[in-house]
Motif scaffolding. Structure first.
Motif, short mmCIF file in Angstrom:
data_model
loop_
_atom_site.label_atom_id
_atom_site.label_comp_id
_atom_site.label_asym_id
_atom_site.label_seq_id
_atom_site.Cartn_x
_atom_site.Cartn_y
_atom_site.Cartn_z
N GLN A 35 0.81 -1.22 0.00
CA GLN A 35 0.00 0.00 0.00
C GLN A 35 0.85 1.28 0.00
O GLN A 35 0.44 2.31 0.53
N THR A 36 2.05 1.20 -0.59
CA THR A 36 2.95 2.36 -0.63
C THR A 36 3.64 2.40 -1.98
O THR A 36 4.08 1.38 -2.49
N LYS A 37 3.75 3.59 -2.55
CA LYS A 37 4.42 3.76 -3.85
C LYS A 37 5.90 3.46 -3.72
O LYS A 37 6.51 3.73 -2.68
N ASP A 38 6.48 2.93 -4.80
CA ASP A 38 7.89 2.56 -4.79
C ASP A 38 8.79 3.73 -4.40
O ASP A 38 9.76 3.56 -3.66
N ALA A 39 8.51 4.92 -4.91
CA ALA A 39 9.35 6.08 -4.61
C ALA A 39 9.35 6.39 -3.11
O ALA A 39 10.38 6.76 -2.55
N VAL A 40 8.21 6.24 -2.46
CA VAL A 40 8.12 6.48 -1.02
C VAL A 40 8.89 5.40 -0.26
O VAL A 40 9.61 5.70 0.71
N ALA A 63 9.46 2.46 19.45
CA ALA A 63 8.38 2.42 18.46
C ALA A 63 8.06 3.83 17.97
O ALA A 63 7.80 4.03 16.78
N GLU A 64 8.13 4.80 18.83
CA GLU A 64 7.84 6.19 18.45
C GLU A 64 8.86 6.70 17.44
O GLU A 64 8.50 7.33 16.44
N ASP A 65 10.14 6.43 17.69
CA ASP A 65 11.18 6.87 16.76
C ASP A 65 11.09 6.13 15.43
O ASP A 65 11.26 6.73 14.37
N LEU A 66 10.84 4.83 15.48
CA LEU A 66 10.71 4.06 14.24
C LEU A 66 9.51 4.56 13.44
O LEU A 66 9.60 4.73 12.22
N ASN A 67 8.41 4.81 14.10
CA ASN A 67 7.22 5.32 13.42
C ASN A 67 7.51 6.65 12.75
O ASN A 67 7.06 6.90 11.63
N ALA A 68 8.29 7.50 13.39
CA ALA A 68 8.66 8.78 12.79
C ALA A 68 9.54 8.56 11.55
O ALA A 68 9.41 9.30 10.56
N LEU A 69 10.40 7.56 11.59
CA LEU A 69 11.28 7.27 10.45
C LEU A 69 10.50 6.74 9.24
O LEU A 69 10.91 6.96 8.10
N ILE A 70 9.40 6.04 9.48
CA ILE A 70 8.65 5.44 8.37
C ILE A 70 7.29 6.10 8.15
O ILE A 70 6.44 5.54 7.46
N ASN A 78 0.83 0.39 11.88
CA ASN A 78 0.84 -1.08 11.89
C ASN A 78 2.21 -1.61 11.50
O ASN A 78 2.71 -2.58 12.10
N LYS A 79 2.83 -1.01 10.50
CA LYS A 79 4.13 -1.49 10.04
C LYS A 79 5.20 -1.31 11.12
O LYS A 79 6.10 -2.16 11.25
N THR A 80 5.10 -0.25 11.90
CA THR A 80 6.02 -0.07 13.03
C THR A 80 5.88 -1.25 13.99
O THR A 80 6.88 -1.86 14.40
N GLN A 85 7.95 -6.42 16.13
CA GLN A 85 7.68 -7.83 16.43
C GLN A 85 8.60 -8.74 15.62
O GLN A 85 9.11 -9.74 16.15
N THR A 86 8.83 -8.40 14.37
CA THR A 86 9.71 -9.19 13.52
C THR A 86 11.12 -9.22 14.10
O THR A 86 11.75 -10.29 14.17
#
Length: 106
Positions: A35-40, A63-70, A78-80, A85-86
């Motif tokens: 659900q994200t464009k390749d350029a993003v 999680a807060e810092d990772l969420n800001a990065l992505i 959800n991806k954060t 978890q991964t």
């Protein structure tokens, strides 16, 4: 050229950091691409790589810092959660590497 040529999952991981990091970065690129464009995805992956895109670094990132990065990718909240978890699973069960079989990945 199309964005997939430079920003597709195959083009983004850093091979020069070793096979273990390369495999993790392929997985992250695939997880971010839904659900994200390749350029993003490309921009986000490069930002993560500058930050230090490996299992240990992402595991140690809040999680807060990772969420800001992505935050530019679709469904970043959800991806954060799924990336964190991964990393937990990879470190606990596979010494920080990707499982060797598809069955173990499921």
């Amino acid at each position: 050229s199309a964005p997939v040529d430079t920003d597709g999952g195959h083009a983004l991981p850093q091979r020069d950091r070793g096979e273990r990091v390369y495999r993790f970065q392929v997985l992250v690129a695939l997880m971010l691409s839904s659900q994200t464009k390749d350029a993003v995805v490309g921009t986000t992956m490069r930002s993560l790589q500058e930050y230090g895109l490996d299992v240990e670094t992402i595991h140690g990132t809040s999680a807060e810092d990772l969420n800001a990065l992505i935050n530019k990718v679709g469904f970043h909240n959800n991806k954060t959660k799924y990336l964190k978890q991964t990393c937990d699973i990879l470190l606990a069960k596979y010494n920080g590497d990707i499982p060797p079989t598809a069955a173990e990945m499921m």
